[in-house]
Scaffold this motif. Structure first.
Motif, PDB file in Angstrom:
ATOM      1  N   ASP A  18      -7.335  17.097  57.769  1.00  0.00           N
ATOM      2  CA  ASP A  18      -7.275  18.290  56.923  1.00  0.00           C
ATOM      3  C   ASP A  18      -8.619  18.940  56.677  1.00  0.00           C
ATOM      4  N   THR A  19      -9.648  18.488  57.319  1.00  0.00           N
ATOM      5  CA  THR A  19     -10.944  19.144  57.161  1.00  0.00           C
ATOM      6  C   THR A  19     -11.763  19.007  58.429  1.00  0.00           C
ATOM      7  N   GLU A  21     -14.463  24.962  50.785  1.00  0.00           N
ATOM      8  CA  GLU A  21     -14.048  23.601  50.431  1.00  0.00           C
ATOM      9  C   GLU A  21     -14.654  23.179  49.084  1.00  0.00           C
ATOM     10  N   GLN A  51     -12.652  22.446  45.439  1.00  0.00           N
ATOM     11  CA  GLN A  51     -12.824  21.241  44.624  1.00  0.00           C
ATOM     12  C   GLN A  51     -13.209  21.612  43.189  1.00  0.00           C
ATOM     13  N   SER A 110      -5.689  21.515  53.734  1.00  0.00           N
ATOM     14  CA  SER A 110      -6.822  21.855  52.882  1.00  0.00           C
ATOM     15  C   SER A 110      -7.028  23.371  52.877  1.00  0.00           C
TER      16      SER A 110
END
Length: 291
Positions: free
Chosen positions: A66-67, A232, A236, A4
């Protein structure tokens, strides 16, 4: 790697620190100050930790989630330890935690998992070094140096194991009782440092000074978390705008994303460097105790 945006920024920060440490080591080596090779060995261990952490060691199951945050209120990674899984399950169903507190507790569990991973990597390195050392027939001055290196590695193992045991006891207590509203610190890394600092050979004045520095460090971590979340979200939004075909909107989002990415990398580097410095000071205090 399928990482990510947040994980890529963290990888950048880790590699930046590794690069700086390697440049410092090359300077030391040129001056003949790492004759026993201990600093070089530590650099290799650190690189091994980074490669394992981000799934770059060739093992499919080694990559972390991944986060850093829980998606839709559920965790998307395993803890690889039955004791931790049991505690986490108990905490989730206890009704003692809000959604925000559960997210915070999950970060503590993941932090503990990472400590165990690093301990196992170091343990494997020490075991290989010991096997090589045992195969040496004739003792020499060089072997005496290697014995000293092994002694230092065992001390590092002891420090890490102490931190793991303290951390597990804290997780056990919090999972059963909930969070203490009077707790001084909230960030897992800061709690670890404070617990270890109280066991080190610090005077009351030094401990109080360290406490204040930890407060500033925790604020720095919180700021980093804020930028990670914003990065993040921006990532998105950028993926969404890419599908609309609006070039102006896309360019604006790209600029914002690039700004957030750079800020996240910069803060990540500062946090990890500060953590290194604080950990080193505590380690020296703990070694003092042993002497």
């Amino acid at each position: 790697l399928h990482l990510s945006a947040v994980k890529l920024a963290e990888l950048h920060s880790d590699l930046k620190i590794q690069e700086k440490d390697e440049l410092s080591w090359k300077k030391l080596k040129a001056e003949g100050l790492d004759e026993d090779g201990e600093k070089e060995a530590k650099l290799r261990r650190n690189l091994n930790v980074i490669m394992t952490k981000y799934g770059m060691n060739g093992k499919k199951d080694s990559q972390l989630v991944d986060t850093n945050y829980i998606k839709d209120g559920t965790e998307s990674d395993t803890l690889d330890d039955p004791r931790l899984e049991k505690l986490w399950s108990k905490a989730k169903t206890s009704g003692k935690f809000s959604d925000e507190e559960l997210a915070k507790l999950w970060r503590e569990f993941k932090h503990h998992k990472e400590k165990i991973r690093e301990y196992n990597i170091l343990l494997e390195t020490v075991s290989r070094t010991e096997d090589t050392h045992k195969n040496v027939i004739n003792p020499s001055e060089e072997n005496l140096v290697k014995e000293e290196i092994l002694h230092n590695k065992h001390r590092e193992l002891k420090d890490k194991l102490r931190s793991i045991n303290q951390g597990f006891e804290r997780l056990r207590k919090v999972s059963h009782q909930g969070y203490d509203t009077t707790s001084e610190f909230e960030e897992p890394r800061v709690i670890d440092l404070w617990d270890m600092a109280k066991s080190a050979n610090f005077t009351e004045k030094e401990l109080e000074s360290f406490r204040e520095e930890l407060k500033h460090f925790e604020a720095k971590i919180e700021k980093h978390h804020h930028y990670q979340k914003q990065l993040e979200i921006s990532h998105q939004k950028l993926k969404h705008v890419e599908g609309t075909g609006d070039k102006d909107h896309l360019n604006r989002n790209k600029e914002k994303y690039a700004m957030l990415e750079e800020k996240t990398k910069e803060l990540g580097y500062k946090v990890k460097k500060h953590l290194q410095d604080l950990s080193s000071r505590i380690s020296q205090g703990l070694q003092h105790n042993e002497l």
